[in-house]
Scaffold this motif. Structure first.
Motif, PDB file in Angstrom:
ATOM      1  N   MET A  54     -50.731 -51.721 -15.784  1.00  0.00           N
ATOM      2  CA  MET A  54     -50.793 -52.655 -14.666  1.00  0.00           C
ATOM      3  C   MET A  54     -49.386 -52.921 -14.124  1.00  0.00           C
ATOM      4  SD  MET A  54     -53.984 -53.598 -14.186  1.00  0.00           S
ATOM      5  CE  MET A  54     -53.812 -55.164 -13.331  1.00  0.00           C
ATOM      6  N   HIS A  55     -49.284 -53.103 -12.808  1.00  0.00           N
ATOM      7  CA  HIS A  55     -47.983 -53.394 -12.202  1.00  0.00           C
ATOM      8  C   HIS A  55     -48.134 -54.428 -11.100  1.00  0.00           C
ATOM      9  CE1 HIS A  55     -46.984 -49.634 -14.294  1.00  0.00           C
ATOM     10  NE2 HIS A  55     -45.758 -50.123 -14.323  1.00  0.00           N
ATOM     11  N   GLY A  56     -47.037 -55.162 -10.868  1.00  0.00           N
ATOM     12  CA  GLY A  56     -47.085 -56.289  -9.958  1.00  0.00           C
ATOM     13  C   GLY A  56     -46.768 -55.978  -8.512  1.00  0.00           C
ATOM     14  N   GLY A  57     -46.460 -54.748  -8.183  1.00  0.00           N
ATOM     15  CA  GLY A  57     -46.140 -54.401  -6.810  1.00  0.00           C
ATOM     16  C   GLY A  57     -45.623 -52.982  -6.712  1.00  0.00           C
ATOM     17  N   LEU A  58     -45.390 -52.527  -5.479  1.00  0.00           N
ATOM     18  CA  LEU A  58     -44.989 -51.140  -5.250  1.00  0.00           C
ATOM     19  C   LEU A  58     -43.646 -50.819  -5.891  1.00  0.00           C
ATOM     20  CD1 LEU A  58     -45.591 -48.438  -3.905  1.00  0.00           C
ATOM     21  CD2 LEU A  58     -44.507 -49.307  -1.820  1.00  0.00           C
ATOM     22  N   MET A  59     -42.660 -51.701  -5.738  1.00  0.00           N
ATOM     23  CA  MET A  59     -41.346 -51.435  -6.323  1.00  0.00           C
ATOM     24  C   MET A  59     -41.402 -51.433  -7.848  1.00  0.00           C
ATOM     25  SD  MET A  59     -39.353 -50.693  -3.947  1.00  0.00           S
ATOM     26  CE  MET A  59     -37.855 -50.643  -4.946  1.00  0.00           C
ATOM     27  N   HIS A  60     -42.254 -52.281  -8.414  1.00  0.00           N
ATOM     28  CA  HIS A  60     -42.396 -52.351  -9.868  1.00  0.00           C
ATOM     29  C   HIS A  60     -42.892 -51.018 -10.422  1.00  0.00           C
ATOM     30  CE1 HIS A  60     -44.248 -54.625 -13.553  1.00  0.00           C
ATOM     31  NE2 HIS A  60     -43.088 -54.058 -13.837  1.00  0.00           N
ATOM     32  N   ALA A  62     -42.979 -48.124  -8.850  1.00  0.00           N
ATOM     33  CA  ALA A  62     -42.106 -47.018  -8.445  1.00  0.00           C
ATOM     34  C   ALA A  62     -40.924 -46.885  -9.398  1.00  0.00           C
ATOM     35  CB  ALA A  62     -41.614 -47.238  -7.011  1.00  0.00           C
ATOM     36  N   PHE A  63     -40.292 -48.004  -9.750  1.00  0.00           N
ATOM     37  CA  PHE A  63     -39.151 -47.958 -10.667  1.00  0.00           C
ATOM     38  C   PHE A  63     -39.581 -47.473 -12.040  1.00  0.00           C
ATOM     39  CE2 PHE A  63     -36.648 -49.910 -14.029  1.00  0.00           C
ATOM     40  CZ  PHE A  63     -35.376 -49.471 -13.700  1.00  0.00           C
ATOM     41  N   ASN A  64     -40.699 -48.025 -12.548  1.00  0.00           N
ATOM     42  CA  ASN A  64     -41.146 -47.637 -13.889  1.00  0.00           C
ATOM     43  C   ASN A  64     -41.555 -46.172 -13.961  1.00  0.00           C
ATOM     44  OD1 ASN A  64     -40.661 -50.055 -15.162  1.00  0.00           O
ATOM     45  ND2 ASN A  64     -42.764 -50.781 -15.068  1.00  0.00           N
ATOM     46  N   MET A  65     -42.250 -45.706 -12.952  1.00  0.00           N
ATOM     47  CA  MET A  65     -42.714 -44.311 -12.993  1.00  0.00           C
ATOM     48  C   MET A  65     -41.548 -43.337 -12.810  1.00  0.00           C
ATOM     49  SD  MET A  65     -45.845 -44.546 -13.787  1.00  0.00           S
ATOM     50  CE  MET A  65     -45.247 -45.972 -14.744  1.00  0.00           C
ATOM     51  N   TYR A  66     -40.569 -43.715 -12.005  1.00  0.00           N
ATOM     52  CA  TYR A  66     -39.381 -42.867 -11.889  1.00  0.00           C
ATOM     53  C   TYR A  66     -38.654 -42.783 -13.224  1.00  0.00           C
ATOM     54  CZ  TYR A  66     -34.680 -41.303 -10.894  1.00  0.00           C
ATOM     55  OH  TYR A  66     -33.494 -40.625 -10.949  1.00  0.00           O
ATOM     56  N   ALA A  67     -38.486 -43.933 -13.882  1.00  0.00           N
ATOM     57  CA  ALA A  67     -37.798 -43.949 -15.181  1.00  0.00           C
ATOM     58  C   ALA A  67     -38.592 -43.165 -16.220  1.00  0.00           C
ATOM     59  CB  ALA A  67     -37.584 -45.386 -15.635  1.00  0.00           C
ATOM     60  N   LEU A  68     -39.918 -43.293 -16.180  1.00  0.00           N
ATOM     61  CA  LEU A  68     -40.760 -42.545 -17.121  1.00  0.00           C
ATOM     62  C   LEU A  68     -40.558 -41.043 -16.939  1.00  0.00           C
ATOM     63  CD1 LEU A  68     -43.054 -42.315 -19.188  1.00  0.00           C
ATOM     64  CD2 LEU A  68     -44.679 -42.550 -17.292  1.00  0.00           C
ATOM     65  N   TRP A  69     -40.547 -40.590 -15.693  1.00  0.00           N
ATOM     66  CA  TRP A  69     -40.346 -39.154 -15.430  1.00  0.00           C
ATOM     67  C   TRP A  69     -38.921 -38.720 -15.785  1.00  0.00           C
ATOM     68  CZ3 TRP A  69     -36.964 -37.617 -11.340  1.00  0.00           C
ATOM     69  CH2 TRP A  69     -36.824 -36.235 -11.224  1.00  0.00           C
ATOM     70  N   ALA A  70     -37.926 -39.468 -15.325  1.00  0.00           N
ATOM     71  CA  ALA A  70     -36.535 -39.042 -15.479  1.00  0.00           C
ATOM     72  C   ALA A  70     -36.090 -39.027 -16.933  1.00  0.00           C
ATOM     73  CB  ALA A  70     -35.622 -39.957 -14.652  1.00  0.00           C
ATOM     74  N   PHE A  71     -36.466 -40.059 -17.694  1.00  0.00           N
ATOM     75  CA  PHE A  71     -35.984 -40.167 -19.069  1.00  0.00           C
ATOM     76  C   PHE A  71     -37.002 -39.707 -20.097  1.00  0.00           C
ATOM     77  CE2 PHE A  71     -33.785 -43.476 -16.584  1.00  0.00           C
ATOM     78  CZ  PHE A  71     -32.475 -43.029 -16.746  1.00  0.00           C
ATOM     79  N   GLY A  72     -38.280 -39.717 -19.725  1.00  0.00           N
ATOM     80  CA  GLY A  72     -39.307 -39.297 -20.665  1.00  0.00           C
ATOM     81  C   GLY A  72     -39.491 -37.800 -20.739  1.00  0.00           C
ATOM     82  N   SER A  73     -39.293 -37.103 -19.616  1.00  0.00           N
ATOM     83  CA  SER A  73     -39.522 -35.649 -19.603  1.00  0.00           C
ATOM     84  C   SER A  73     -38.653 -34.894 -20.604  1.00  0.00           C
ATOM     85  CB  SER A  73     -39.307 -35.105 -18.181  1.00  0.00           C
ATOM     86  OG  SER A  73     -40.254 -35.645 -17.295  1.00  0.00           O
ATOM     87  N   PRO A  74     -37.335 -35.177 -20.673  1.00  0.00           N
ATOM     88  CA  PRO A  74     -36.524 -34.474 -21.689  1.00  0.00           C
ATOM     89  C   PRO A  74     -36.980 -34.763 -23.116  1.00  0.00           C
ATOM     90  CG  PRO A  74     -35.120 -35.526 -20.052  1.00  0.00           C
ATOM     91  CD  PRO A  74     -36.500 -36.047 -19.827  1.00  0.00           C
ATOM     92  N   LEU A  75     -37.460 -35.976 -23.351  1.00  0.00           N
ATOM     93  CA  LEU A  75     -37.926 -36.314 -24.698  1.00  0.00           C
ATOM     94  C   LEU A  75     -39.206 -35.564 -25.042  1.00  0.00           C
ATOM     95  CD1 LEU A  75     -37.318 -40.178 -24.681  1.00  0.00           C
ATOM     96  CD2 LEU A  75     -35.903 -38.418 -25.777  1.00  0.00           C
ATOM     97  N   GLU A  76     -40.132 -35.488 -24.088  1.00  0.00           N
ATOM     98  CA  GLU A  76     -41.372 -34.747 -24.360  1.00  0.00           C
ATOM     99  C   GLU A  76     -41.092 -33.260 -24.553  1.00  0.00           C
ATOM    100  OE1 GLU A  76     -45.848 -33.802 -22.648  1.00  0.00           O
ATOM    101  OE2 GLU A  76     -44.534 -35.144 -21.506  1.00  0.00           O
ATOM    102  N   GLN A  77     -40.160 -32.708 -23.771  1.00  0.00           N
ATOM    103  CA  GLN A  77     -39.790 -31.310 -23.961  1.00  0.00           C
ATOM    104  C   GLN A  77     -39.212 -31.066 -25.350  1.00  0.00           C
ATOM    105  OE1 GLN A  77     -37.127 -30.391 -20.732  1.00  0.00           O
ATOM    106  NE2 GLN A  77     -38.692 -30.659 -19.159  1.00  0.00           N
ATOM    107  N   MET A  78     -38.484 -32.035 -25.877  1.00  0.00           N
ATOM    108  CA  MET A  78     -37.863 -31.907 -27.186  1.00  0.00           C
ATOM    109  C   MET A  78     -38.850 -32.168 -28.317  1.00  0.00           C
ATOM    110  SD  MET A  78     -34.487 -33.960 -28.610  1.00  0.00           S
ATOM    111  CE  MET A  78     -35.221 -35.577 -28.299  1.00  0.00           C
ATOM    112  N   TRP A  79     -39.716 -33.171 -28.148  1.00  0.00           N
ATOM    113  CA  TRP A  79     -40.605 -33.609 -29.223  1.00  0.00           C
ATOM    114  C   TRP A  79     -41.979 -32.969 -29.194  1.00  0.00           C
ATOM    115  CZ3 TRP A  79     -39.649 -39.540 -28.284  1.00  0.00           C
ATOM    116  CH2 TRP A  79     -38.413 -39.904 -28.851  1.00  0.00           C
TER     117      TRP A  79
END
Length: 247
Positions: A54-60, A62-79
């Protein structure tokens, strides 16, 4: 960071579907799927998990999903997918635990102050269950105590931020010399410096109530996700699990 990995892709899809449904059904979605205080009648055990979508608005979102993609992708590739998902949801659950624990502290602090002044506990509870309060309470316990008391009971938590903060910690520990660019700073900052400072600012805001990042932010959920992320990374490294993939 260019490729969207399998787990990240599915998390993005689920979050977007929840956001669209929330845009359509609004209050009903928040009532069902946000994380409410356990003493609140709106609380459901499934919310410990569902609030992460759940999220409270578009910016909320957008920021979380960008961070999930940017920082999570290298971790999933590694793990691998399964290990990443285990880490992600564990950090999110840890964030919910810390957030709820702090809310219990605020709730009991305010309730005890009112009861110790001579007010009847059942009467106070009847008032806040109706979504009301008495202005006289501020003369008894002070503004911060009563605001925190009411906020703990009445304000639900939403968002993937707690899990994201765990991911940020894991990224910083795995790729400490990666350089990050911020919109308000024209120079790159290494992850090993930027991420601890970010968590420290959240902790400062949570303790002092000074909203560096704005109002209505669950700072202790951020700190809780970061803490659980750090503990998992520390344990995995100590036991040599960090390099293992769970495919």
């Amino acid at each position: 960071m260019g490729r969207i990995t399998d787990a990240i892709k599915h998390l993005l899809i689920i979050n977007i579907l929840f956001f669209v449904a929330t845009s359509l059904y609004g209050d009903q979605m928040y009532q069902w799927f946000s994380l409410w205080f356990p003493e609140n009648e709106n609380f459901g055990i499934w919310q410990i998990l569902s609030h992460m979508f759940m999220h409270g608005g578009l910016m909320h979102i957008a920021f979380n999903m960008y961070a999930l993609w940017a920082f999570g992708s290298p971790l999933e590739q590694m793990w691998g997918r399964n290990k990443f998902l285990f880490f992600y949801f564990s950090a999110g659950l840890g964030a919910a635990l810390i957030h709820t624990g702090v809310n219990y502290y605020y709730f009991n602090e305010g309730l005890n102050a009112l009861v110790n002044s001579g007010l009847d506990k059942a009467t106070v509870m009847d008032i806040i269950v109706q979504g009301k309060y008495s202005p006289e309470w501020y003369n008894i316990a002070g503004k911060d105590t009563i605001d925190n008391f009411l906020g703990a009971y009445n304000t639900p938590a939403v968002g993937a931020s707690g899990a994201i903060y765990g991911v940020l910690v894991a990224f910083g520990m795995s790729f400490p010399n990666s350089e990050l660019f911020l919109l308000f700073l024209p120079v790159p900052i290494k992850a090993k410096y930027f991420i601890p400072v970010l968590i420290g600012l959240d902790l400062f805001s949570g303790v002092t109530g000074y909203g560096i990042f704005g109002q209505g932010i669950a700072h202790f959920a951020h700190v809780g996700g970061a803490l659980f992320g750090f503990l998992m990374m520390w344990y995995w490294r100590k036991n040599q699990f960090n390099r293992n993939r769970w495919d």
